[in-house]
Design a protein around this motif. Structure first.
Motif, PDB file in Angstrom:
ATOM      1  N   ASP A  50      47.324  45.878 -33.728  1.00 28.69           N
ATOM      2  CA  ASP A  50      46.682  44.581 -33.931  1.00 28.69           C
ATOM      3  C   ASP A  50      46.098  44.473 -35.334  1.00 28.69           C
ATOM      4  O   ASP A  50      46.242  43.445 -36.010  1.00 28.69           O
ATOM      5  N   LYS A  84      47.005  46.105 -38.077  1.00 26.34           N
ATOM      6  CA  LYS A  84      48.087  46.016 -39.058  1.00 26.34           C
ATOM      7  C   LYS A  84      48.614  44.585 -39.148  1.00 26.34           C
ATOM      8  O   LYS A  84      48.834  44.064 -40.244  1.00 26.34           O
ATOM      9  N   ALA A  85      48.793  43.955 -37.999  1.00 26.43           N
ATOM     10  CA  ALA A  85      49.300  42.582 -37.980  1.00 26.43           C
ATOM     11  C   ALA A  85      48.318  41.629 -38.650  1.00 26.43           C
ATOM     12  O   ALA A  85      48.715  40.773 -39.467  1.00 26.43           O
ATOM     13  N   ARG A  86      47.027  41.786 -38.350  1.00 26.17           N
ATOM     14  CA  ARG A  86      46.011  40.896 -38.916  1.00 26.17           C
ATOM     15  C   ARG A  86      45.856  41.091 -40.423  1.00 26.17           C
ATOM     16  O   ARG A  86      45.743  40.127 -41.184  1.00 26.17           O
ATOM     17  N   SER A  87      45.831  42.338 -40.855  1.00 31.47           N
ATOM     18  CA  SER A  87      45.624  42.609 -42.280  1.00 31.47           C
ATOM     19  C   SER A  87      46.849  42.248 -43.115  1.00 31.47           C
ATOM     20  O   SER A  87      46.720  41.762 -44.245  1.00 31.47           O
ATOM     21  N   GLU A  88      48.047  42.468 -42.566  1.00 27.27           N
ATOM     22  CA  GLU A  88      49.265  42.077 -43.292  1.00 27.27           C
ATOM     23  C   GLU A  88      49.341  40.560 -43.457  1.00 27.27           C
ATOM     24  O   GLU A  88      49.737  40.060 -44.511  1.00 27.27           O
ATOM     25  N   LYS A  89      48.957  39.835 -42.420  1.00 24.25           N
ATOM     26  CA  LYS A  89      48.946  38.368 -42.481  1.00 24.25           C
ATOM     27  C   LYS A  89      47.948  37.892 -43.540  1.00 24.25           C
ATOM     28  O   LYS A  89      48.245  37.003 -44.343  1.00 24.25           O
ATOM     29  N   ALA A  90      46.761  38.507 -43.545  1.00 23.20           N
ATOM     30  CA  ALA A  90      45.749  38.141 -44.537  1.00 23.20           C
ATOM     31  C   ALA A  90      46.250  38.456 -45.939  1.00 23.20           C
ATOM     32  O   ALA A  90      46.031  37.675 -46.883  1.00 23.20           O
ATOM     33  N   GLU A  95      49.338  38.444 -47.021  1.00 21.20           N
ATOM     34  CA  GLU A  95      50.325  37.425 -47.408  1.00 21.20           C
ATOM     35  C   GLU A  95      49.627  36.157 -47.891  1.00 21.20           C
ATOM     36  O   GLU A  95      50.029  35.550 -48.890  1.00 21.20           O
ATOM     37  N   GLU A  96      48.571  35.767 -47.178  1.00 23.39           N
ATOM     38  CA  GLU A  96      47.832  34.554 -47.546  1.00 23.39           C
ATOM     39  C   GLU A  96      47.108  34.735 -48.880  1.00 23.39           C
ATOM     40  O   GLU A  96      47.062  33.813 -49.705  1.00 23.39           O
ATOM     41  N   MET A 110      47.421  45.205 -47.223  1.00 20.54           N
ATOM     42  CA  MET A 110      47.629  43.892 -47.839  1.00 20.54           C
ATOM     43  C   MET A 110      48.642  43.903 -48.969  1.00 20.54           C
ATOM     44  O   MET A 110      49.078  42.853 -49.427  1.00 20.54           O
ATOM     45  N   LYS A 165      38.812  38.511 -46.458  1.00 18.48           N
ATOM     46  CA  LYS A 165      39.329  37.180 -46.141  1.00 18.48           C
ATOM     47  C   LYS A 165      38.367  36.100 -46.636  1.00 18.48           C
ATOM     48  O   LYS A 165      38.786  35.094 -47.227  1.00 18.48           O
TER      49      LYS A 165
END
Length: 305
Positions: A163, A165-171, A173-174, A213, A299
């Motif tokens: 979870d 990894k998914a959240r930090s990778e998404k952040a 990208e943004e 990130m 973030k």
């Protein structure tokens, strides 16, 4: 005909009831027979540890790892005890050290966790099963899963890792979409009278920024800090290491005179208000509780969330 059917129905009900009771008894029996201990394969060899530890002592951090997995902690090292991230959780937990064996005995632990360089290891093993880890041997996420194995909570630990990894990778990208793929980030720390710059695996959020990130590091930081993890610098050379964005981990009481100099004020990141400060005390941890907090900080800093 009805007289014949009734006894048959009654017999079937009795058989089903008996099977159900027998099944329940087996489940209860299985619960009772659950092993109280299991063999954990530590880096120093097999250790017999409790399947459901209830009184854990932490001598070298890892506090957030254990707390996040819902395991009871009765004693922690001084750094964990004074970590503002864990203020609420530490209220009723004792401060201990590898040199105060009497205090550890008094707390009656059923599991002790520490780093491989702790003192009195042989004596600690006599008090309770003791497991040690070599700092940096595992990456920050693998370390959490490994502690999950030790606490018989590997699935829970892996679920958090996936979870996070998914959240930090998404952040990431943004953030890259906002600041640019080539924008660089530097992590400094002001501690006492010294300044440090960090590589990609020395806590202070470096694992999140550079690994999860995928943000870029200035070439000078790569050259001097990437191999050892950190590098001491003077205030005069800060511009050489400062990226387009700067994170400063600042300890209370640290000498921050460098921030009043023209050298610092003329750094582009400073001029552009691209400097984000976080509390140094507690930033040196890389456990789930700390990492979640740092992720939210990044973030908010980069994206204004």
């Amino acid at each position: 005909m009805k007289k014949v059917l009734f006894p048959l129905v009654l017999i079937l009900m009795l058989v089903i009831s008996a099977c159900s009771n027998n099944s329940s008894e087996k489940k209860d029996s299985a619960k009772k027979e659950e092993p109280k201990t299991f063999t954990y394969e530590s880096e120093t060899g097999p250790v017999e540890v409790p399947s459901n530890p209830k009184r854990v002592i932490l001598l070298s951090g890892f506090t957030g790892n254990v707390l996040s997995l819902g395991v009871n902690v009765v004693g922690v090292d001084v750094w964990s005890k004074n970590n503002p991230t864990f203020t609420e959780e530490m209220k009723d937990i004792a401060e201990v050290s590898d040199e105060n064996l009497e205090k550890i005995i008094e707390l009656n632990p059923d599991l002790i966790i520490g780093l491989s360089n702790i003192k009195n290891l042989d004596k600690l093993k006599e008090i309770a099963p003791t497991v040690t880890y070599t700092w940096g041997k595992l990456d920050y996420l693998s370390q959490h899963v490994e502690i999950g194995k030790l606490l018989n909570k590997e699935k829970e630990a892996q679920a958090w890792v996936d979870d996070f990894k998914a959240r930090s990778e998404k952040a990431g990208e943004e953030i890259r979409a906002k600041i640019g793929e080539d924008a660089t980030v530097t992590v400094f720390e002001a501690y006492d009278k010294q300044l440090y710059v960090f590589g990609n695996n020395w806590a202070r959020g470096t694992e999140i920024l550079y690994q999860a990130m995928n943000l870029k590091m200035p070439e000078k930081v790569k050259e001097m800090a990437l191999k050892d993890g950190y590098y001491a610098v003077s205030a005069e050379v800060l511009p050489e290491y400062a990226g387009d964005y700067v994170i400063i981990s600042k300890y209370a009481g640290a000498d921050i005179a460098f921030q009043k100099t023209n050298t610092y004020k003329n750094i582009p990141a400073v001029k552009n208000n691209h400097v984000y400060e976080m509390e140094g005390n507690g930033a040196s941890f890389s456990d789930p509780v700390t990492l979640d907090k740092q992720l939210e900080f990044f973030k908010k800093s980069f994206l204004g969330e």
